[in-house]
Design a protein around this motif. Structure first.
Motif, PDB file in Angstrom:
ATOM      1  N   PRO A 120      18.846  18.110  73.693  1.00 12.06           N
ATOM      2  CA  PRO A 120      19.793  16.999  73.659  1.00 12.06           C
ATOM      3  C   PRO A 120      19.992  16.096  72.693  1.00 12.06           C
ATOM      4  N   SER A 121      21.307  15.575  72.184  1.00 11.27           N
ATOM      5  CA  SER A 121      21.185  14.561  71.100  1.00 11.27           C
ATOM      6  C   SER A 121      20.581  13.258  71.673  1.00 11.27           C
ATOM      7  N   ASP A 122      20.752  12.926  72.897  1.00 14.81           N
ATOM      8  CA  ASP A 122      19.901  11.535  73.232  1.00 14.81           C
ATOM      9  C   ASP A 122      18.636  11.557  73.613  1.00 14.81           C
ATOM     10  N   THR A 123      18.057  12.619  73.135  1.00 10.61           N
ATOM     11  CA  THR A 123      16.380  12.885  73.040  1.00 10.61           C
ATOM     12  C   THR A 123      15.586  11.938  72.537  1.00 10.61           C
ATOM     13  N   ARG A 124      14.732  11.248  73.003  1.00  9.91           N
ATOM     14  CA  ARG A 124      13.645  10.517  72.099  1.00  9.91           C
ATOM     15  C   ARG A 124      12.341  11.052  72.281  1.00  9.91           C
ATOM     16  N   PHE A 125      11.540  10.476  71.181  1.00 11.28           N
ATOM     17  CA  PHE A 125      10.165  11.105  71.142  1.00 11.28           C
ATOM     18  C   PHE A 125       9.016  10.093  70.861  1.00 11.28           C
ATOM     19  N   ALA A 126       8.018  10.385  71.520  1.00  4.88           N
ATOM     20  CA  ALA A 126       6.794   9.319  71.660  1.00  4.88           C
ATOM     21  C   ALA A 126       5.690   9.936  70.875  1.00  4.88           C
ATOM     22  N   VAL A 127       4.726   9.272  70.145  1.00  7.91           N
ATOM     23  CA  VAL A 127       3.739   9.718  69.427  1.00  7.91           C
ATOM     24  C   VAL A 127       2.351   8.889  70.018  1.00  7.91           C
ATOM     25  N   GLN A 128       1.335   9.689  70.273  1.00 13.13           N
ATOM     26  CA  GLN A 128       0.099   9.328  70.446  1.00 13.13           C
ATOM     27  C   GLN A 128      -1.066   9.730  69.629  1.00 13.13           C
ATOM     28  N   VAL A 129      -2.140   9.133  69.612  1.00 12.23           N
ATOM     29  CA  VAL A 129      -3.256   9.592  68.710  1.00 12.23           C
ATOM     30  C   VAL A 129      -4.442   9.602  69.417  1.00 12.23           C
TER      31      VAL A 129
ATOM     32  N   LEU B 193      12.572  19.512  79.115  1.00 16.22           N
ATOM     33  CA  LEU B 193      13.050  19.664  77.414  1.00 16.22           C
ATOM     34  C   LEU B 193      11.958  20.539  76.858  1.00 16.22           C
ATOM     35  N   PRO B 194      12.470  21.083  75.903  1.00 20.49           N
ATOM     36  CA  PRO B 194      11.774  21.934  75.321  1.00 20.49           C
ATOM     37  C   PRO B 194      10.749  21.070  74.281  1.00 20.49           C
ATOM     38  N   ALA B 195       9.518  21.400  74.104  1.00 24.99           N
ATOM     39  CA  ALA B 195       8.545  20.543  73.357  1.00 24.99           C
ATOM     40  C   ALA B 195       8.552  20.442  71.998  1.00 24.99           C
ATOM     41  N   PRO B 196       8.420  19.523  71.116  1.00 25.51           N
ATOM     42  CA  PRO B 196       8.500  19.571  69.938  1.00 25.51           C
ATOM     43  C   PRO B 196       7.560  20.603  68.894  1.00 25.51           C
ATOM     44  N   SER B 197       8.143  20.876  67.761  1.00 27.30           N
ATOM     45  CA  SER B 197       7.262  21.703  67.182  1.00 27.30           C
ATOM     46  C   SER B 197       6.783  21.364  65.684  1.00 27.30           C
ATOM     47  N   ASN B 198       6.048  22.218  65.056  1.00 27.09           N
ATOM     48  CA  ASN B 198       5.833  21.829  63.798  1.00 27.09           C
ATOM     49  C   ASN B 198       5.146  20.282  63.405  1.00 27.09           C
ATOM     50  N   VAL B 199       4.441  19.926  64.403  1.00 25.69           N
ATOM     51  CA  VAL B 199       3.718  18.580  64.425  1.00 25.69           C
ATOM     52  C   VAL B 199       2.638  18.542  63.210  1.00 25.69           C
ATOM     53  N   SER B 200       2.674  17.804  62.323  1.00 26.09           N
ATOM     54  CA  SER B 200       1.747  17.695  61.246  1.00 26.09           C
ATOM     55  C   SER B 200       1.657  16.203  60.631  1.00 26.09           C
ATOM     56  N   ILE B 201       0.532  15.947  59.955  1.00 27.19           N
ATOM     57  CA  ILE B 201       0.095  14.625  59.271  1.00 27.19           C
ATOM     58  C   ILE B 201      -0.066  15.110  57.805  1.00 27.19           C
TER      59      ILE B 201
ATOM     60  N   ARG C 230      -0.158  13.688  68.712  1.00 31.25           N
ATOM     61  CA  ARG C 230       0.685  14.644  69.645  1.00 31.25           C
ATOM     62  C   ARG C 230       2.009  13.805  69.814  1.00 31.25           C
ATOM     63  N   VAL C 231       3.033  14.720  70.051  1.00 30.09           N
ATOM     64  CA  VAL C 231       4.347  14.162  70.269  1.00 30.09           C
ATOM     65  C   VAL C 231       4.871  14.965  71.356  1.00 30.09           C
ATOM     66  N   ARG C 232       5.825  14.053  72.112  1.00 29.00           N
ATOM     67  CA  ARG C 232       6.669  14.573  73.346  1.00 29.00           C
ATOM     68  C   ARG C 232       8.035  14.207  73.277  1.00 29.00           C
TER      69      ARG C 232
ATOM     70  N   TRP D 152       3.461  17.936  75.701  1.00 28.50           N
ATOM     71  CA  TRP D 152       2.818  17.514  74.460  1.00 28.50           C
ATOM     72  C   TRP D 152       2.709  18.632  73.440  1.00 28.50           C
ATOM     73  N   THR D 153       2.609  18.156  72.120  1.00 28.41           N
ATOM     74  CA  THR D 153       2.533  19.130  70.882  1.00 28.41           C
ATOM     75  C   THR D 153       1.812  18.311  70.070  1.00 28.41           C
ATOM     76  N   VAL D 154       0.304  18.964  69.800  1.00 28.90           N
ATOM     77  CA  VAL D 154      -0.662  18.684  69.216  1.00 28.90           C
ATOM     78  C   VAL D 154      -0.742  18.924  68.126  1.00 28.90           C
TER      79      VAL D 154
END
Length: 300
Positions: free
Chosen positions: A44-53, A18-26, A92-94, A104-106
């Protein structure tokens, strides 16, 4: 050999296809922290995303419980996850599906106290003679309540509606402020922003306009002077009545006093002419009569 290559290829597809998320910002507004990201293309439309700190100087990433199955376009509230306002964090998000996952994208380093933006306060204005009284209130958000101890000053931008003349004031932070030395009966508009000890980011409130209290008219001044004169005259009248009443009361008591004096003198003369030997007690009684007569005479 072919089977080994097929297994390796399928493992890579499952893990990082899967392509990694982009523009991760707080971003942070009034100490409410929000994470945003964009899905990588194509996702894909059924993709989910997880967040860690990750907290600064710690080597363990922690999952954010409320942000483990986000959909595309959703944001993640990190206010509870980033509890210490004086610390520094990364997020970070994946992306993942039942069969695939992304790298992961940090985000960049995030500092709550430095990076938050102080939103505009709620402001009300009212006239108080040649001044304006400002009431300043802030939204009762959880993060902002802990942040109040870092408030430093309020910046007031004042504009006179009549001719556009304006000036600025920087005052110590208080929930109630007074702008003095203004013209009475004139409209002023005020915008307010708050500066923090650490955060340089702030947004000004909408202008709040109010008239200072109008000056007293001459008729009102004449009315006040007339009432003051009436009170003074009433005071003199009451004083005169008290003095006159005292003199009249003394005149009413004068006749009984004269009768008492005559009785005392008669008694003294009677004792003085009696054919008896004057003893020490009688002499003292006669002296007492003379003293009483003298005292009564002085009163009259």
């Amino acid at each position: 050999m072919r089977l080994w290559r097929l297994l390796l290829h399928s493992h890579l597809v499952v893990c990082v296809s899967l392509p990694a998320p982009s523009n991760v910002s707080i971003s942070s507004f009034n100490m409410e922290h929000t994470l945003r990201f964009l899905p990588g293309l194509p996702t894909p439309s059924d993709t989910r995303f997880a967040v860690q700190v990750l907290q600064f100087r710690k080597n363990r990433w922690r999952p954010v419980a409320a942000c483990l199955e986000l959909t595309a376009g959703q944001t993640c509230n990190l206010t509870r996850a980033l509890k210490d306002p004086l610390n520094q964090y990364w997020a970070r998000v994946r992306a993942f599906t039942p069969t695939q996952t992304s790298n992961w994208t940090v985000s960049e380093l995030f500092r709550p106290l430095f990076d938050t933006v102080l939103g505009p306060p709620d402001v009300s204005a009212s006239g108080c003679g040649n001044c304006l009284l400002l009431q300043i209130r802030f939204p009762s958000t959880t993060g902002l309540q802990h942040f109040k101890r870092f408030y430093r000053r309020v910046v007031l931008d004042v504009r006179r509606s009549r001719d556009g003349a304006q000036f600025s004031l920087s005052l110590p932070y208080e929930e109630e402020n007074i702008i003095s030395y203004l013209q009475a009966g004139v409209e002023y508009c005020v915008t307010v922003s708050v500066t923090s000890l650490l955060s340089p980011n702030r947004i000004s409130s909408e202008p709040r306009c109010a008239f200072t209290s109008p000056p007293r008219s001459r008729s009102s001044l004449h009315l006040v002077l007339s009432l003051l004169g009436a009170f003074c005259a009433l005071g003199f009248l009451l004083g005169g009545l008290v003095v006159h009443g005292g003199q009249r009361s003394f005149k009413l008591l004068r006749t009984p006093l004269q009768r008492t004096l005559s009785y005392i003198l008669l008694q003294c003369r009677h004792r003085g002419s009696a054919p008896i030997v004057v003893s020490r007690e009688i002499s003292e009684g006669s002296a007492g009569c003379q003293q009483a007569a003298s005292a009564t005479t002085e009163l009259l």
